[in-house]
Structures are given as C-alpha cells and as structure tokens.
Design an enzyme around this catalytic site. Structure first.
Site, PDB file in Angstrom:
ATOM      1  CD  GLN A   1      18.659  45.153  20.366  1.00  0.00           C
ATOM      2  OE1 GLN A   1      18.325  44.241  19.171  1.00  0.00           O
ATOM      3  NE2 GLN A   1      18.456  46.058  20.167  1.00  0.00           N
TER       4      GLN A   1
ATOM      5  CG  ASP B   1      17.824  49.744  22.383  1.00  0.00           C
ATOM      6  OD1 ASP B   1      17.654  48.465  21.788  1.00  0.00           O
ATOM      7  OD2 ASP B   1      16.429  50.555  22.029  1.00  0.00           O
TER       8      ASP B   1
ATOM      9  CD  GLU C   1      15.993  43.605  25.519  1.00  0.00           C
ATOM     10  OE1 GLU C   1      14.803  42.722  24.546  1.00  0.00           O
ATOM     11  OE2 GLU C   1      16.778  44.402  25.820  1.00  0.00           O
TER      12      GLU C   1
ATOM     13  CG  ASN D   1      14.525  44.193  18.817  1.00  0.00           C
ATOM     14  OD1 ASN D   1      14.348  45.200  18.011  1.00  0.00           O
ATOM     15  ND2 ASN D   1      16.147  43.932  19.178  1.00  0.00           N
ATOM     16  NE  ARG D   2      13.195  49.825  18.266  1.00  0.00           N
ATOM     17  CZ  ARG D   2      13.844  49.152  19.605  1.00  0.00           C
ATOM     18  NH1 ARG D   2      14.336  49.136  18.842  1.00  0.00           N
ATOM     19  NH2 ARG D   2      13.743  50.099  20.636  1.00  0.00           N
TER      20      ARG D   2
ATOM     21  CG  HIS E   1      13.050  43.018  28.241  1.00  0.00           C
ATOM     22  ND1 HIS E   1      14.114  43.728  28.648  1.00  0.00           N
ATOM     23  CD2 HIS E   1      12.464  43.980  26.849  1.00  0.00           C
ATOM     24  CE1 HIS E   1      14.396  45.246  27.549  1.00  0.00           C
ATOM     25  NE2 HIS E   1      13.495  44.881  26.377  1.00  0.00           N
ATOM     26  CB  SER E   2      15.749  39.860  33.643  1.00  0.00           C
ATOM     27  OG  SER E   2      14.993  39.700  33.750  1.00  0.00           O
ATOM     28  CE1 TYR E   3      15.169  47.946  30.687  1.00  0.00           C
ATOM     29  CE2 TYR E   3      13.955  46.842  31.336  1.00  0.00           C
ATOM     30  CZ  TYR E   3      14.626  47.345  30.224  1.00  0.00           C
ATOM     31  OH  TYR E   3      13.396  47.936  29.653  1.00  0.00           O
TER      32      TYR E   3
ATOM     33  CG  HIS F   1       9.355  44.255  23.427  1.00  0.00           C
ATOM     34  ND1 HIS F   1      10.481  43.462  22.553  1.00  0.00           N
ATOM     35  CD2 HIS F   1       9.983  44.881  24.023  1.00  0.00           C
ATOM     36  CE1 HIS F   1      11.480  43.940  23.121  1.00  0.00           C
ATOM     37  NE2 HIS F   1      11.434  44.804  23.936  1.00  0.00           N
TER      38      HIS F   1
END
Length: 344
Positions: free
Chosen positions: A281, A245, A309, A83-84, A178-180, A109
């Site tokens: 997340q 998000d 996440e 994340n940020r 970070h799987s979609y 990330h």
C-alpha cells in the site's frame, strides 16, 4: 555488530492498566532504530545521508502520551488485518463475523483496539527484539486464539521485520508496519522532491470509501505506473492526483524480492523495500492535516510523509480472486519485510 539497549519509555494511563512501556534501541554503524513494546511502534529511525550525518526519517512523538491518544498509526504494527474490510463483515466456514466500523462504513487496521494499541511481551535477541502476544478468540470480533510474533532485527544497513502467527480457528490475517517516512528528515515540509518507484504491473482501483472494486487494473499508461522512478511532486501534478492510497499488486511469489524504492536526491538518502508479501500500500499522508504536533513540536501537514506498507490486498477476505487472507489451524503465517538504507 548490532547493539541492543532497553529503557522505560513511560507508563500506560491508569484506565488502561498503568503498565510500563519499554523502548528498545537497536544500533549498527549506519542505522539506529527505537521500538516500543506498545504496538511494536517504531518511534525513531536514524540513517545517514551522503554527508555521513544521521537524521531521523520517521514521524512520531517524543512522549508516550502522543501514542496513547488518537493518531494515524505512526510507526505501529497493525492487525489482525491491515487496511480495510468492507462494511467490517466477512464469512468464514459459513459463519458471518461483524467487526467494529472505525473508517466510515468499513473496518480499518484491526478495529477500535487493534495490535497498535496493546502491549506486547518483549524478548531481547543478540541483534534485535522479538515481541509476542496472544490475541484471544473474539478480540475485535475476529475468530480464534491467535499467537503472534513480530521480530525486528538490524544488520548493518538492513532492518528486517518478520511476522509469524498461528491460530486454533480459521481467521483472516494481514500484518504490516505503518511507519511514515520522510527521507529529508521527519518534520520536513513535504515529500515532493522524493523519487519513488514500485515494481508492480497492476494496482487495485477503489471506490469512494477506499475499498477495492475487485478490478485488478494495469498500471500501463496511467498515473499508477511507478515502475520507473518518478519525482513525486511533478508526478502528482502531471496526473492531477491528490495523492496515493492504493494497493500495488506484486509478483505472487513468497520469496524475498525488491518491490519499491524511495530516494531523496538532495541528501542522497535511499530506502529499498524487499518483501515476501503479495501487495504494498503506497500512501502519501493525504490525511495529515496539521492538527498533530510530532517530535520536536513539528506540525505534520498533508504530504509530509509517505508509507510503503507491505501486506495482503485490502478486503481480500471478501474477494475470492484476491490472494487468500485466511490462516488455517496447523498452518503458520510467516512474512518478512526488509528495509535497506543507502546514501549516494
């Protein structure tokens, strides 16, 4: 019984050292998962629907080349800090550190070359695979030599991901995968017919650069109340949301507990997320824009996948009232997330 197979997936570009990238395949009766030694990336995850047929439910690429070019962290382990981090800056023990800015004014990330873009050393286990790497002091601007182990194990319908780390200098750390996902099968048009629930009484509002404002806001009476399952498409419309998000704040207890569930009623596929982490997340693929061709030459468009996440809260290193993101020498970072698959 879990089968573990390994094969060569490809070779890194010459300018990146040309090393061999391996693919590991874990198989049980009900789940098949493929993972690379590059970035610990999950490239495929096949689970059964109520018809008993397997379908691949994660976005990704057919070849190594897809993963070595720019992509939105498909399937990868991200770190040192997921994340940020606001302005890519933080202070530890009185010293200020500046990270690479790769997401507007922020660091995302792990920076320019985070854990998702490096090769890990694999060790095959009876029911899984353990990846190791040493992130050297100063890598991407972070302090301390950090030893990291990421272990995937498959048992029946359950895929566990364990993250461990040790450092010789105080450093921030927050690791996630970070799987979609699209439970209808990767390449399906959207996720609007998915039902989602998240066990969280509060979430973190963000500014226009996606950094938490510092407020911990109650979900009650808002579009962020996902404590009961909602049908995603209807829910986004009802609350005029462009997508999610956001970090959802979980119970602050470091024990395994169910925290989220996704279900695709047409196929019966369901995924439960259990974790020891303090946050999750929820991201609905808002930035997928049709510019990437994935597996089977499918184009990935906006809202064609979601991420859940499990991680620490974003920018926690700069917000003292958030759960601490700092790992001290002599301590061990140790978190596990479990993905449990069902078909009903």
């Amino acid at each position: 019984m879990t089968q573990v197979e390994r094969e060569v997936f490809g070779q890194m570009p010459h300018e990146e050292g040309g090393a061999v990238v391996e693919k590991f395949r874990l198989k049980s009766d009900s789940v098949k998962v493929e993972i690379l030694s590059l970035g610990c990336i999950i490239t495929a995850l096949e689970v059964k629907g109520r018809d008993g047929e397997f379908s691949d439910i994660v976005l990704g690429f057919d070849t190594l080349e897809g993963y070595t070019r720019k992509h939105p962290f498909f399937g990868a382990v991200v770190g040192r800090v997921a994340n940020r981090i606001a302005k890519g800056r933080f202070t530890v023990d009185g010293k200020e550190y500046q990270l690479f800015l790769n997401n507007g004014p922020n660091s995302l990330h792990g920076g320019a070359r985070g854990f998702d873009k490096v090769l890990w050393s694999p060790q095959v286990l009876p029911n899984g695979i353990c990846f190791f790497r040493l992130s050297p002091d100063g890598e991407e601007g972070y302090p301390g030599d950090l030893k990291v182990w990421v272990t995937y194990t498959l048992s029946g319908r359950e895929l566990a991901i364990n993250y461990r780390a040790q450092t010789n200098k105080t450093t921030p750390i927050s690791l996630t995968n970070h799987s979609y996902f699209n439970l209808a099968g990767q390449g399906s048009r959207d996720i609007y017919d998915h039902e989602i629930s998240i066990e969280a009484d509060s979430y973190l509002p963000v500014d226009d650069t996606k950094i938490p404002t510092g407020e911990v806001a109650a979900v009650q009476g808002t579009g962020f109340d996902l404590r009961q399952p909602v049908k995603l498409g209807n829910h986004l419309q009802k609350f005029h949301l462009d997508g999610f998000d956001h970090n959802f704040c979980l119970q602050q207890v470091q024990v395994r507990r169910p925290v989220a569930r996704a279900r695709h009623p047409p196929t019966g596929r369901a995924m439960e997320v259990h974790t020891t982490q303090p946050g999750i997340q929820f991201y609905t693929g808002n930035n997928l824009d049709g510019s990437l061709k994935g597996k089977g030459a499918v184009v990935y468009t906006k809202h064609s996948a979601f991420c859940l996440e499990t991680q620490n809260w974003p920018d926690a290193v700069n917000k003292p009232h958030f759960p601490s993101a700092l790992l001290q020498p002599g301590e061990e970072y140790n978190h596990t997330t479990w993905l449990v698959f069902n078909a009903a």
